[in-house]
Design a protein around this motif. Sequence first.
Motif, PDB file in Angstrom:
ATOM      1  N   GLU A 139       0.824  -1.210   0.000  1.00  0.00           N
ATOM      2  CA  GLU A 139       0.000   0.000   0.000  1.00  0.00           C
ATOM      3  C   GLU A 139       0.860   1.263   0.000  1.00  0.00           C
ATOM      4  O   GLU A 139       0.590   2.212  -0.729  1.00  0.00           O
ATOM      5  N   TRP A 140       1.907   1.286   0.841  1.00  0.00           N
ATOM      6  CA  TRP A 140       2.774   2.470   0.896  1.00  0.00           C
ATOM      7  C   TRP A 140       3.430   2.738  -0.452  1.00  0.00           C
ATOM      8  O   TRP A 140       3.515   3.885  -0.912  1.00  0.00           O
TER       9      TRP A 140
ATOM     10  N   ALA B 253      11.368   3.035   2.551  1.00  0.00           N
ATOM     11  CA  ALA B 253      11.810   4.433   2.548  1.00  0.00           C
ATOM     12  C   ALA B 253      12.902   4.689   1.515  1.00  0.00           C
ATOM     13  O   ALA B 253      12.970   5.773   0.936  1.00  0.00           O
ATOM     14  N   TYR B 254      13.766   3.700   1.273  1.00  0.00           N
ATOM     15  CA  TYR B 254      14.809   3.876   0.264  1.00  0.00           C
ATOM     16  C   TYR B 254      14.238   3.739  -1.153  1.00  0.00           C
ATOM     17  O   TYR B 254      14.799   4.288  -2.097  1.00  0.00           O
ATOM     18  N   ILE B 255      13.153   3.002  -1.286  1.00  0.00           N
ATOM     19  CA  ILE B 255      12.516   2.862  -2.596  1.00  0.00           C
ATOM     20  C   ILE B 255      11.779   4.143  -2.966  1.00  0.00           C
ATOM     21  O   ILE B 255      11.870   4.638  -4.088  1.00  0.00           O
TER      22      ILE B 255
ATOM     23  N   PHE C 155       8.403  12.038   9.322  1.00  0.00           N
ATOM     24  CA  PHE C 155       8.958  12.221  10.660  1.00  0.00           C
ATOM     25  C   PHE C 155       8.432  13.539  11.201  1.00  0.00           C
ATOM     26  O   PHE C 155       8.658  14.602  10.620  1.00  0.00           O
ATOM     27  N   HIS C 156       7.725  13.469  12.306  1.00  0.00           N
ATOM     28  CA  HIS C 156       7.203  14.655  12.975  1.00  0.00           C
ATOM     29  C   HIS C 156       6.482  15.610  12.016  1.00  0.00           C
ATOM     30  O   HIS C 156       6.811  16.793  11.915  1.00  0.00           O
ATOM     31  N   LYS C 157       5.510  15.078  11.296  1.00  0.00           N
ATOM     32  CA  LYS C 157       4.626  15.840  10.403  1.00  0.00           C
ATOM     33  C   LYS C 157       5.289  16.293   9.109  1.00  0.00           C
ATOM     34  O   LYS C 157       4.663  16.962   8.292  1.00  0.00           O
ATOM     35  N   PHE C 158       6.562  15.947   8.908  1.00  0.00           N
ATOM     36  CA  PHE C 158       7.246  16.341   7.690  1.00  0.00           C
ATOM     37  C   PHE C 158       7.737  15.099   6.949  1.00  0.00           C
ATOM     38  O   PHE C 158       7.971  14.060   7.561  1.00  0.00           O
ATOM     39  N   ASP C 159       7.900  15.203   5.640  1.00  0.00           N
ATOM     40  CA  ASP C 159       8.518  14.140   4.851  1.00  0.00           C
ATOM     41  C   ASP C 159       9.991  14.481   4.656  1.00  0.00           C
ATOM     42  O   ASP C 159      10.325  15.563   4.163  1.00  0.00           O
ATOM     43  N   PHE C 160      10.852  13.541   5.034  1.00  0.00           N
ATOM     44  CA  PHE C 160      12.288  13.745   4.903  1.00  0.00           C
ATOM     45  C   PHE C 160      12.844  12.871   3.788  1.00  0.00           C
ATOM     46  O   PHE C 160      12.509  11.687   3.686  1.00  0.00           O
ATOM     47  N   PHE C 161      13.708  13.471   2.964  1.00  0.00           N
ATOM     48  CA  PHE C 161      14.421  12.706   1.950  1.00  0.00           C
ATOM     49  C   PHE C 161      15.441  11.807   2.646  1.00  0.00           C
ATOM     50  O   PHE C 161      16.148  12.243   3.556  1.00  0.00           O
TER      51      PHE C 161
END
Length: 290
Positions: free
Chosen positions: A31-32, A75-77, A83-89
């Motif tokens: 799903e992700w 996450a690597y795909i 993380f804490h309401k933000f999307d981190f590269f």
Amino acid sequence: MTEPNTLLYYLKRSTEFLEKKGIANPRVDAEWLLSDLLNLPRIKLYSQFEMPLSPKEIETYRERIVERSKKRPVAYITGKKGFHKFDFFVNEHTLIPRPETEELVDWFFKNSKTFFSEIPNPNLLDLCTGSGCIAVSLSRLIPEAEIWATDLSPEALEVAKKNDEEVTPPGTKPIHFLESDLFEQLESGLKFHAILSNPPYIPLEEKKEIMEDVLNFEPHMALFVDDFKKFHLSLLTGAFSHLETGGILALETHPDFADWILEEGKKIGFLAGEIKKDSSNKQRFVVLNR
């Protein structure tokens, strides 16, 4: 017979494939990977089951599922992690941010007004910053703070800088990034009101217990320590010399060593300290007061 091209069909097939490959949470991962590909919130997939996928979407989704079947982390795909309401590269040069580290940031932020009640512009250090998730989150949550972030890996620092540029809004104080082995490259007179860190803390002898997803893909420099006590004594000593009087050190650590860190910190000269448990009831965090 023509193969269906609906979202539900490929989601089911992908889940079955990942399950056969021994993936722990095949449906969730499928799903992700699909929600990210379609730029849809995961919950929205359930109202779009009959939506047709284009040939290009099907091809890309298959490639992603094959990558996950080889145990490559989601996450690597996708190249990102919330993380804490933000999307981190994120990429293979950085650890994937964990919920425990998020708990550390949450705790620190909730108590920051008490910590800095008489300090209008506190100096904060994120030691071993990795993706920059601690430093960048704090720059959003405590915009008046002057924040430094260090890491031994130049590749990790590039990722952290990218996250600072993409997550932090214009006008926010820039984070000071520095390549350094712990405190080595910091000026001796530079003092902080708080130091937060998620340093490497898994002893080498525990490698055999680590999941393949982590062991085969995430950077060992950020995970493992040859000599836990020697490394952490150096960290504690450096933190003590770089903290203002009244400052705090907040560490994420190995539950088996939390008591030892607390006692060693007091021997070095920290006035007080406490151990905090994570949401799994493990002794995950040590807080020391200078």
